[in-house]
Design an enzyme around this catalytic site. Sequence first.
Site, mmCIF file in Angstrom:
data_model
loop_
_atom_site.group_PDB
_atom_site.id
_atom_site.type_symbol
_atom_site.label_atom_id
_atom_site.label_comp_id
_atom_site.label_asym_id
_atom_site.label_seq_id
_atom_site.Cartn_x
_atom_site.Cartn_y
_atom_site.Cartn_z
ATOM 1 N N HIS A 62 32.899 43.997 53.384
ATOM 2 C CA HIS A 62 34.203 44.638 53.309
ATOM 3 C C HIS A 62 35.171 44.027 54.316
ATOM 4 O O HIS A 62 34.771 43.590 55.388
ATOM 5 C CB HIS A 62 34.091 46.138 53.611
ATOM 6 C CG HIS A 62 33.152 46.849 52.707
ATOM 7 N ND1 HIS A 62 32.327 47.849 53.159
ATOM 8 C CD2 HIS A 62 32.888 46.722 51.388
ATOM 9 C CE1 HIS A 62 31.603 48.309 52.153
ATOM 10 N NE2 HIS A 62 31.919 47.639 51.068
ATOM 11 N N LYS A 72 36.782 45.218 64.156
ATOM 12 C CA LYS A 72 35.777 46.279 64.127
ATOM 13 C C LYS A 72 34.788 46.062 65.264
ATOM 14 O O LYS A 72 34.403 44.926 65.542
ATOM 15 C CB LYS A 72 34.982 46.243 62.811
ATOM 16 C CG LYS A 72 35.807 46.491 61.572
ATOM 17 C CD LYS A 72 34.934 46.374 60.332
ATOM 18 C CE LYS A 72 35.760 46.509 59.074
ATOM 19 N NZ LYS A 72 34.941 46.358 57.867
ATOM 20 N N TYR A 132 31.445 52.645 63.962
ATOM 21 C CA TYR A 132 32.317 51.529 64.291
ATOM 22 C C TYR A 132 33.735 51.992 64.527
ATOM 23 O O TYR A 132 34.260 52.851 63.853
ATOM 24 C CB TYR A 132 32.229 50.392 63.266
ATOM 25 C CG TYR A 132 32.355 50.718 61.817
ATOM 26 C CD1 TYR A 132 33.518 50.424 61.128
ATOM 27 C CD2 TYR A 132 31.295 51.285 61.108
ATOM 28 C CE1 TYR A 132 33.632 50.689 59.776
ATOM 29 C CE2 TYR A 132 31.401 51.554 59.763
ATOM 30 C CZ TYR A 132 32.576 51.257 59.102
ATOM 31 O OH TYR A 132 32.681 51.534 57.767
ATOM 32 N N ASP A 168 30.072 47.380 45.534
ATOM 33 C CA ASP A 168 29.614 46.231 46.307
ATOM 34 C C ASP A 168 28.857 45.211 45.459
ATOM 35 O O ASP A 168 28.792 44.044 45.830
ATOM 36 C CB ASP A 168 28.770 46.680 47.491
ATOM 37 C CG ASP A 168 29.610 47.302 48.596
ATOM 38 O OD1 ASP A 168 30.854 47.170 48.559
ATOM 39 O OD2 ASP A 168 29.029 47.929 49.503
#
Length: 187
Positions: A62, A72, A132, A168
């Site tokens: 992603h 991130k 995260y 995904d």
Amino acid sequence: MIFKAAEIEGAYTVELDKRADSRGFFARGWCSQEFDDRGLPNRMVQMNISSNRRKYTMRGFHYQIAPYQEDKLLRCVRGAVHDVLLDLRPGSPSFMRHIAVELSAENYRMLLVPKGCANAFLTLADETEVTYLVSEFYTPAAERGVRWNDPAFRIEWPAEPAIISEKDCSWPDFVSERRFVATAEQE
């Protein structure tokens, strides 16, 4: 915190600088000043939690396109993951290269994923949880992805995913997606 530059420009593993005694240890897990002192992103606006019930659950790849690109900082707080960072920045010297890092509750390691890079992980244990921090708010219209097994990248995973979302599994080959990424970055 102990910062170790990775082979991908702007990516770092971050180890805890533990202060131990008979009680256990104390360590700083985030400090905007320490990140700022190194010229790293220090503005985080969201904290996300990924809870995964089963071993070999795949999440990703992603990323978000400009102007909503995200830095991130990931840490596995329960279980373990095989985390892969993929450089999708066309001007980068490591464009289309990747690194893999094991993040686990035992090693306390964190991974800083810079803007323009995609991230994915495969859980290595049941009941794995990853947190995260992200530098940009999630913007659904800016979300993009790359398939975990896209032949353009030749990523070796420790196992085949047992669980993966339909989304995904359905990302287009990067060769066709690349045209869109380059166009979106120019806007």
